[in-house]
Enzyme design. Structure first.
Site, PDB file in Angstrom:
ATOM      1  N   SER A 275     -78.836 -81.299  30.446  1.00 11.52           N
ATOM      2  CA  SER A 275     -78.824 -80.732  31.802  1.00 11.52           C
ATOM      3  C   SER A 275     -79.922 -81.376  32.622  1.00 11.52           C
ATOM      4  O   SER A 275     -80.880 -81.915  32.063  1.00 11.52           O
ATOM      5  CB  SER A 275     -79.067 -79.222  31.726  1.00 11.52           C
ATOM      6  OG  SER A 275     -80.338 -78.976  31.133  1.00 11.52           O
ATOM      7  N   ASP A 276     -79.797 -81.285  33.943  1.00 12.02           N
ATOM      8  CA  ASP A 276     -80.911 -81.749  34.751  1.00 12.02           C
ATOM      9  C   ASP A 276     -81.929 -80.611  34.816  1.00 12.02           C
ATOM     10  O   ASP A 276     -81.617 -79.460  34.591  1.00 12.02           O
ATOM     11  CB  ASP A 276     -80.440 -82.184  36.151  1.00 12.02           C
ATOM     12  CG  ASP A 276     -81.477 -83.057  36.839  1.00 12.02           C
ATOM     13  OD1 ASP A 276     -81.136 -83.703  37.835  1.00 12.02           O
ATOM     14  OD2 ASP A 276     -82.638 -83.104  36.371  1.00 12.02           O
ATOM     15  N   TRP A 277     -83.098 -80.918  35.183  1.00 13.31           N
ATOM     16  CA  TRP A 277     -84.250 -80.017  35.147  1.00 13.31           C
ATOM     17  C   TRP A 277     -83.933 -78.599  35.640  1.00 13.31           C
ATOM     18  O   TRP A 277     -83.728 -78.380  36.840  1.00 13.31           O
ATOM     19  CB  TRP A 277     -85.358 -80.607  36.017  1.00 13.31           C
ATOM     20  CG  TRP A 277     -86.642 -79.905  35.864  1.00 13.31           C
ATOM     21  CD1 TRP A 277     -86.989 -78.687  36.381  1.00 13.31           C
ATOM     22  CD2 TRP A 277     -87.794 -80.360  35.133  1.00 13.31           C
ATOM     23  NE1 TRP A 277     -88.267 -78.357  36.021  1.00 13.31           N
ATOM     24  CE2 TRP A 277     -88.792 -79.365  35.258  1.00 13.31           C
ATOM     25  CE3 TRP A 277     -88.092 -81.488  34.390  1.00 13.31           C
ATOM     26  CZ2 TRP A 277     -90.036 -79.478  34.672  1.00 13.31           C
ATOM     27  CZ3 TRP A 277     -89.344 -81.603  33.815  1.00 13.31           C
ATOM     28  CH2 TRP A 277     -90.303 -80.606  33.945  1.00 13.31           C
ATOM     29  N   GLY A 278     -83.843 -77.649  34.697  1.00 15.09           N
ATOM     30  CA  GLY A 278     -83.674 -76.249  35.103  1.00 15.09           C
ATOM     31  C   GLY A 278     -82.298 -75.920  35.643  1.00 15.09           C
ATOM     32  O   GLY A 278     -82.027 -74.796  36.060  1.00 15.09           O
ATOM     33  N   SER A 279     -81.372 -76.861  35.621  1.00 19.95           N
ATOM     34  CA  SER A 279     -80.082 -76.619  36.287  1.00 19.95           C
ATOM     35  C   SER A 279     -79.226 -75.611  35.542  1.00 19.95           C
ATOM     36  O   SER A 279     -78.327 -75.011  36.142  1.00 19.95           O
ATOM     37  CB  SER A 279     -79.315 -77.939  36.443  1.00 19.95           C
ATOM     38  OG  SER A 279     -79.102 -78.522  35.169  1.00 19.95           O
TER      39      SER A 279
END
Ligand code: GLC
Length: 744
Positions: A275-279
């Protein structure tokens, strides 16, 4: 002889498969020993923390709860984190260290949209090898690159790290970066794993505003935004990264259509998805997940194997398993993919950063300079203002970007070594001699609106034979989350250029930025304009070589330049519509007589105030010489599904300079079961022509080059008429036609 070759072939297959079988045996063995918590740990990527006295972080590693760490690039720290994982956790599974190595590591190359302007995939591939070598020495084994989002919206800050607007160019560049990073060690293991991001269509954010809603019809997803990702999946990119945005109502990190239906089932991708950061957690904010448990569930079911930075997996997977909402087989599949990559990197046998001292710095700098030279685009050169005479007596150098070792590097340069940067001023001083140069910054930053420095700039220039003005955008004005609604040069830079142009001296304007800017209002004030992008570490020496004619500029625009933000989205491969604009249908608003009768004046898709054409078209770029193209010639005006044709042209360098030209091939499918763009780039070649030299350039095309996706996502080829152009940019006029038939 044949028998021997056959035996060799079989044995090579056995070795390869036994290698895979060994991995599989090894992975099966590890999986069988792992607890659920240890499996969940592999699916968790944490941001690197200072390891000293950080017992909380150390404990997580010792508990086997950290599968990957991003943003640790101190080799000593990386090795200490790795030592704890390998020696103090129960199973000793090594950690994979990730980092955004986007356009260089210590040596910074031009920003990606600038690299795309080189239209030179081989150069980009060699550049990525350098980035891999430098990052590897810091312990990075997984780069979050190539970014292959297309962007047709210069307001979007992340157009900077894209390779532009065109699927063919973005795909070609993305594959080159991937190949460069994935160079193999002597034993066939990878130095660096790669990551296709951000899946998908992140560049289509509404309004060019980062993180904004993405709504793209399936036809456009397949024919435009998916193309580079599909190519990377087919070419063996190691991982995919999701995007922050929703895509057609579902956040990418919970989007089963993207990550399972397309990526796994349709494309057969077998790497892992991060996942992208915190997504994952942001699905709550999107209004798609109820809470962190629901967010974890939705991402797991959608096919996200590793969670970056947030901790919903670590906090909720055991409960989801206990409640039977998630099967252990799903977890095992994810962990298997992660362990497989660690095997492919050789981390189980060699988990530590090797202290290899590479003395390739000069080679890296030389390649960075070449990349910077080939990325620069000459937009204007009235009366051959350029190249400048090497015997110039005095050169004024003015502007906030003329001597800033940090700002010229652009965005995504966390590891860049600014001590290596050579600015235009530094390069000019060593080339011409300090005594010949009069320098003033004039503005403190590119955003500075204080006009007080402009008068000094004018006076400093009074004794000069020419004025070099170096302006643009500081790096913080581009990149993630840094979008602009107004695309003029920021601050008082336009005023600076205006005042300097009033001196009547030759003005050479150099623009350092990572997006198209609306520079139409200042173009008349300059005699020559070079778009240098954020040129990276060696931007100064590259610029000097071009300014003084050591080499002719060859860069071509990978993005269309709008006249005004109101034109956006603007791109060359647009649809024809039912009422295409032309010079016959548009007249400047000012020319419309007063009180005309109420008619749908113009009757075509244009703007009354600025018409329908861009400031500069995709593929545009001037040279110090001129190239003349003959009309394209076809080997046949009939192509069949199984027999292609060749298209060629002869190009003559009619000017005085030896130079490179990037010859571009565009094709139009005139009538099809869905409307097709008025032009699509289908090939390009860089040719070097001596002054006066003529060369024939030939492209071979076949029916697969003409395939497209229909409204249900099927890739099809249809008979019909096609137009084809070969030229110097997407506005090429010399056209020929051919017909595609199923068979003769
Ligand atoms: C960032 C970016 C992504 C990057 C990741 C790790 O927010 O969206 O491109 O790879 O976080 O830095």
């Amino acid at each position: 002889m044949m028998k021997l070759i056959h035996i060799l072939f079989l044995s090579s297959i056995l070795i390869l498969s036994s290698c895979n079988r060994e991995d599989e045996r090894g992975i099966d063995d590890i999986l069988s020993k792992m607890t659920l918590q240890e499996k969940i740990g592999q699916m968790s990527q944490l941001n690197g923390e200072n390891i000293n006295h950080n017992q909380r972080f150390i404990q997580k590693i010792q508990d086997g709860m950290v599968g990957s760490v991003l943003n640790s690039t101190n080799p000593t720290e990386v090795n200490e984190i790795q030592r704890i994982a390998v020696e103090e956790s129960r199973l000793g599974i090594p950690i994979i260290f990730g980092r955004d190595v986007i356009h260089g590591f210590k040596t910074i190359f031009p920003i990606n949209v600038g690299l795309a302007a080189s239209f030179n995939p081989e150069l980009i591939q060699n550049s990525a090898r350098v980035w891999a070598e430098e990052a590897y020495q810091s312990g990075v084994r997984w780069t979050f690159a190539p970014m292959v989002d297309l962007s047709r919206d210069p307001r979007w800050g992340r157009l900077a790290e894209s390779f532009g607007e065109d699927p063919y160019l973005v795909t070609t560049m993305g594959l080159a970066v991937n190949k460069g990073f994935q160079q193999k060690q002597s034993d066939g293991l990878l130095y660096m794993a790669t990551c296709a991001k951000h899946f998908a269509a992140y560049g289509a954010v509404e309004g060019g505003k980062d993180y904004n809603t993405v709504s793209v019809p399936l036809i456009e997803l397949h024919n435009v935004h998916f193309r580079p990702f599909k190519a990377l999946s087919d070419s063996g990119v190691n991982t995919f990264m999701t995007s922050f945005t929703e895509v057609n109502g579902v956040p990418a990190s919970g989007n089963k259509f993207l990550l399972v239906d397309i990526l796994r089932d349709s494309w057969g991708f077998n790497g892992f998805v991060v996942s992208d950061w915190g997504s994952i957690k942001e699905q709550i904010t999107h209004g798609y997940a109820l809470n962190t448990e629901d967010a974890a569930y939705k991402s797991l079911v959608a096919g996200v194997d590793m969670e970056m930075a947030s901790t919903t997996y670590v906090n909720h997977i055991d409960k989801l398993i206990a409640e039977g909402k998630i099967s252990i087989s799903l977890i095992d599949e994810a962990v298997r993919r992660i362990l497989q990559l660690k095997y492919n990197l050789g981390l189980f046998d060699n988990p530590y950063v090797e202290e290899i001292s590479s003395n390739n710095k000069e080679k890296h700098l030389a390649l960075a300079k070449e990349a910077s030279i080939q990325s620069m685009v000459l937009l204007k050169n009235n009366d051959n203002t350029l190249p400048l005479n090497k015997d110039i007596k005095r050169l004024a150098v003015v502007g906030p970007m003329a001597n800033d070792r940090y700002e010229q590097l652009g965005t995504w340069v966390f590891d860049g070594d600014t001590n290596l940067t050579i600015t235009p001023l530094m390069a000019l001083q060593s080339f011409l001699g300090t005594e010949k140069i009069a320098y003033t910054k004039a503005l403190k930053t590119t955003r500075d609106n204080n006009l007080s420095g402009i008068s000094k700039a004018v006076s400093v220039s009074s004794s000069a034979d020419a004025i070099l003005v170096v302006v643009g955008e500081e790096s913080i004005l581009v990149g993630e989350a840094h979008c602009r609604a107004n695309l003029d040069l920021p601050g008082a830079q336009n005023e600076l250029i205006k005042k300097l142009s009033e001196t009547g001296k030759p003005i050479v304007l150099v623009i350092m930025t990572s997006r198209p800017l609306t520079i139409g209002n200042i173009l008349p004030m300059a005699d020559a304009v070079i778009y240098a992008w954020h040129p990276g570490t060696m931007g100064g020496p590259a610029l000097v070589d071009i300014l003084f004619g050591e080499v002719s500029p060859s860069g071509k625009l990978p993005v269309t330049f709008p006249k005004a933000p109101g034109q956006i989205p603007i791109y060359y491969s647009h649809k024809n519509t039912g009422r295409p604009a032309s010079k016959d249908t548009w007249q400047p608003m000012e020319d419309i007589p007063a009180r005309p009768i109420q008619t749908s004046l113009g009757n075509s898709n244009h703007y009354m105030d600025i018409g329908y054409e861009p400031l500069f078209p995709f593929g545009y770029g001037l040279s110090y010489t001129n190239f003349e193209y003959s009309d394209p010639e076809l080997t046949s005006d009939k192509m069949t599904f199984d027999k292609g044709i060749d298209i060629s042209t002869t190009i003559t360098n009619t000017g005085d300079y030896d130079a490179d030209e990037i010859v571009q091939l565009y094709i139009r499918d005139v009538t099809a079961s869905i409307t097709r763009p008025v032009k699509e780039l289908k090939g390009f070649k860089r040719v070097h022509l001596l002054s006066g030299e003529t060369k024939k350039v030939t492209f071979s095309i076949n029916s697969s080059d003409l395939a497209f996706f229909n409204e249900v996502g099927e890739e099809i080829i249809e008979e019909g008429n096609f137009h084809v152009w070969i030229g110097a940019n997407s506005d090429a006029k010399q056209k020929v036609e051919f017909e595609l038939l199923k068979s003769k």
